[in-house]
Design a protein around this motif. Structure first.
Motif, PDB file in Angstrom:
ATOM      1  N   UNK A  71       0.854  -1.187   0.000  1.00  0.00           N
ATOM      2  CA  UNK A  71       0.000   0.000   0.000  1.00  0.00           C
ATOM      3  C   UNK A  71       0.883   1.227   0.000  1.00  0.00           C
ATOM      4  N   UNK A  72       0.552   2.158  -0.880  1.00  0.00           N
ATOM      5  CA  UNK A  72       1.376   3.357  -0.989  1.00  0.00           C
ATOM      6  C   UNK A  72       0.556   4.571  -0.608  1.00  0.00           C
ATOM      7  N   UNK A  73       1.103   5.353   0.303  1.00  0.00           N
ATOM      8  CA  UNK A  73       0.422   6.560   0.763  1.00  0.00           C
ATOM      9  C   UNK A  73       0.618   7.692  -0.243  1.00  0.00           C
ATOM     10  N   UNK A  74      -0.217   8.713  -0.114  1.00  0.00           N
ATOM     11  CA  UNK A  74      -0.058   9.887  -0.974  1.00  0.00           C
ATOM     12  C   UNK A  74       1.295  10.544  -0.761  1.00  0.00           C
ATOM     13  N   UNK A  75       1.858  10.415   0.463  1.00  0.00           N
ATOM     14  CA  UNK A  75       3.169  11.040   0.709  1.00  0.00           C
ATOM     15  C   UNK A  75       4.329  10.122   0.322  1.00  0.00           C
ATOM     16  N   UNK A  76       4.028   8.973  -0.281  1.00  0.00           N
ATOM     17  CA  UNK A  76       5.073   8.064  -0.753  1.00  0.00           C
ATOM     18  C   UNK A  76       5.389   6.927   0.213  1.00  0.00           C
ATOM     19  N   UNK A  77       4.995   7.067   1.466  1.00  0.00           N
ATOM     20  CA  UNK A  77       5.227   5.987   2.433  1.00  0.00           C
ATOM     21  C   UNK A  77       4.611   4.688   1.895  1.00  0.00           C
ATOM     22  N   UNK A  78       5.408   3.636   1.922  1.00  0.00           N
ATOM     23  CA  UNK A  78       4.951   2.385   1.303  1.00  0.00           C
ATOM     24  C   UNK A  78       5.019   1.263   2.334  1.00  0.00           C
ATOM     25  N   UNK A  79       3.913   0.587   2.463  1.00  0.00           N
ATOM     26  CA  UNK A  79       3.839  -0.463   3.474  1.00  0.00           C
ATOM     27  C   UNK A  79       3.656  -1.819   2.802  1.00  0.00           C
ATOM     28  N   UNK A  80       4.421  -2.809   3.263  1.00  0.00           N
ATOM     29  CA  UNK A  80       4.342  -4.165   2.714  1.00  0.00           C
ATOM     30  C   UNK A  80       3.816  -5.098   3.791  1.00  0.00           C
ATOM     31  N   UNK A  81       2.876  -5.915   3.415  1.00  0.00           N
ATOM     32  CA  UNK A  81       2.469  -7.015   4.283  1.00  0.00           C
ATOM     33  C   UNK A  81       3.171  -8.254   3.730  1.00  0.00           C
ATOM     34  N   UNK A  82       3.899  -8.949   4.585  1.00  0.00           N
ATOM     35  CA  UNK A  82       4.723 -10.067   4.128  1.00  0.00           C
ATOM     36  C   UNK A  82       4.279 -11.365   4.780  1.00  0.00           C
ATOM     37  N   UNK A  83       4.303 -12.436   3.980  1.00  0.00           N
ATOM     38  CA  UNK A  83       4.007 -13.757   4.541  1.00  0.00           C
ATOM     39  C   UNK A  83       5.324 -14.523   4.678  1.00  0.00           C
ATOM     40  N   UNK A  84       5.559 -15.060   5.866  1.00  0.00           N
ATOM     41  CA  UNK A  84       6.776 -15.837   6.106  1.00  0.00           C
ATOM     42  C   UNK A  84       6.505 -17.303   5.770  1.00  0.00           C
ATOM     43  N   UNK A  85       7.554 -18.110   5.824  1.00  0.00           N
ATOM     44  CA  UNK A  85       7.434 -19.495   5.344  1.00  0.00           C
ATOM     45  C   UNK A  85       6.366 -20.308   6.056  1.00  0.00           C
ATOM     46  N   UNK A  86       6.134 -20.011   7.342  1.00  0.00           N
ATOM     47  CA  UNK A  86       5.127 -20.767   8.093  1.00  0.00           C
ATOM     48  C   UNK A  86       3.749 -20.113   8.014  1.00  0.00           C
ATOM     49  N   UNK A  87       3.608 -19.104   7.171  1.00  0.00           N
ATOM     50  CA  UNK A  87       2.309 -18.443   7.013  1.00  0.00           C
ATOM     51  C   UNK A  87       2.138 -17.227   7.913  1.00  0.00           C
ATOM     52  N   UNK A  88       3.054 -17.015   8.865  1.00  0.00           N
ATOM     53  CA  UNK A  88       2.951 -15.838   9.751  1.00  0.00           C
ATOM     54  C   UNK A  88       3.082 -14.561   8.905  1.00  0.00           C
TER      55      UNK A  88
END
Ligand code: SF4
Length: 371
Positions: A71-88
């Motif tokens: 997700x990218x904010x209007x001010x450029x801040x970018x957030x990633x949601x990441x899935x790890x190998x065990x699904x966490x």
């Protein structure tokens, strides 16, 4: 099968010798492929012989966290949601800053635990509770994901300049993996981040704090958020088990380089800790060490018990501190439109999933999520 992102350089050298029968310099080649050139496939390592690459592929892998949302904010801040190998699932955030010449550089906020045990009352991650510690591969894998997103090769002038351990989790409670990550970050043949560009942020717990100072691998930030013990107990009940006066006296003897200062983070919560009486108590605290203060205006999450402070109170708070010789820097809150504060995106996604589960299997939803 071993994920090579989980090995420090000395460990990779030992593994290369033991498992591949190859000399030390081969480990350095592999290290450069993994961390500088961001190789995910052994076949791309063209300066390594084919039999050696095949042997590696049979015994090891290179696994990055999987990006499930950006997700990218209007001010450029970018957030990633990441899935790890065990699904966490964990989050990492890229925060932009532009130089006077208009050159954009980035700071990355890393997570080091899945969830967090500290339960700070203003924090979405704290609400989730603790799931597990992250490995070095998972911690540094966040940087590879971000660099790929930015197209940052680090071969020339790197776009990703600063690393802060301020995402999900308390770094001092995953100290072994955080230390191994710091050592690897430092390698000039690898990610090549100088300690001056890395900050480890803690909510102020005794365990491992002295060791962090002695290693000299990162600057220290301490989440203070309250100027006295009583208020700290209300806002950060678990961190406050280590009393504020003991925290401050430990910080007075914390190892610092000549020009280094401890950063105190102070989240201004409307009507809770943002009065001039609180600023008055902060002055002697911050001045008792070589410290500076970052003031952060609270960005309320949905359902939060706290409100944002008024603009007038924030300015009055900041002025009070400056007038008394405290370096207090008002940090602009970035990424408000994308839930960029620690844990907010994961919490929002879990809530969406909960709604879906409720719609399909009423009565069982509460067991499916900790949010
Ligand atoms: S603020 Fe940091 S230490 Fe406190 S609960 Fe959130 S992640 Fe944990």
């Amino acid at each position: 099968m071993i994920n090579l992102l989980n090995l420090t350089l000395p460990e990779l050298e030992a593994w290369t010798q033991a498992e591949l029968g190859e000399p030390k310099f081969r480990a350095m080649q592999i290290w450069q492929w993994i961390w500088q050139r961001m190789a995910r496939d052994f076949d791309t390592m063209t300066n390594i012989s084919r039999p050696c690459r095949e042997s590696m592929a049979a015994k090891a892998c290179i696994v990055w966290p999987e990006v499930t949302a950006v997700e990218e904010s209007q001010d450029g801040t970018t957030k990633f949601l990441l899935r790890l190998e065990d699904g966490a699932q964990v989050e990492t955030v890229l925060i932009p800053s532009d130089s006077r010449e208009g050159v954009r550089r980035w700071t990355q906020c890393l997570s080091c635990q899945v969830g967090c045990a500290m339960g700070c009352t203003f924090c979405s991650t704290g609400e989730m509770g603790f799931e597990r510690n992250m490995t070095m591969a998972e911690i540094l894998g966040q940087i590879l994901v971000a660099r790929e997103h930015l197209g940052d090769t680090r071969l020339h002038w790197p776009m990703l300049r600063n690393i802060v351990f301020m995402g999900m989790g308390e770094p001092l409670l995953n100290f072994n993996e955080v230390m191994r990550s710091l050592q690897s970050l430092n390698s000039d043949k690898g990610l090549n981040f100088s300690p001056r560009r890395i900050t480890v942020s803690t909510c102020g717990i005794e365990k491992n704090l002295k060791e962090l100072g002695e290693c000299g691998l990162a600057f220290l930030a301490v989440s203070l958020h309250a100027p006295n013990q009583e208020l700290r107990e209300r806002i950060m009940p678990k961190a406050a088990r280590w009393p504020l006066d003991r925290l401050m006296s430990t910080l007075q003897s914390y190892s610092l380089n000549t020009r280094e200062r401890i950063t105190f983070e102070y989240l201004l919560l409307g009507g809770v800790n943002d009065g001039l009486e609180h600023a008055r108590e902060l002055v002697p605290l911050v001045n008792s060490v070589k410290g500076k203060l970052n003031l952060i205006v609270y960005n309320p999450a949905e359902g939060s018990p706290y409100a944002a402070p008024s603009h007038e109170r924030v300015l009055a708070f900041e002025k009070y501190l400056w007038d008394r010789g405290v370096t207090a820097i008002l940090r602009k809150s970035k990424g408000q439109d994308i839930k960029a504060a620690c844990g907010q995106l994961k919490a929002a996604r879990q809530k969406e999933q909960l709604e879906e589960i409720k719609a399909t299997a009423p009565g069982h939803a509460g067991q499916e999520t900790s949010a």
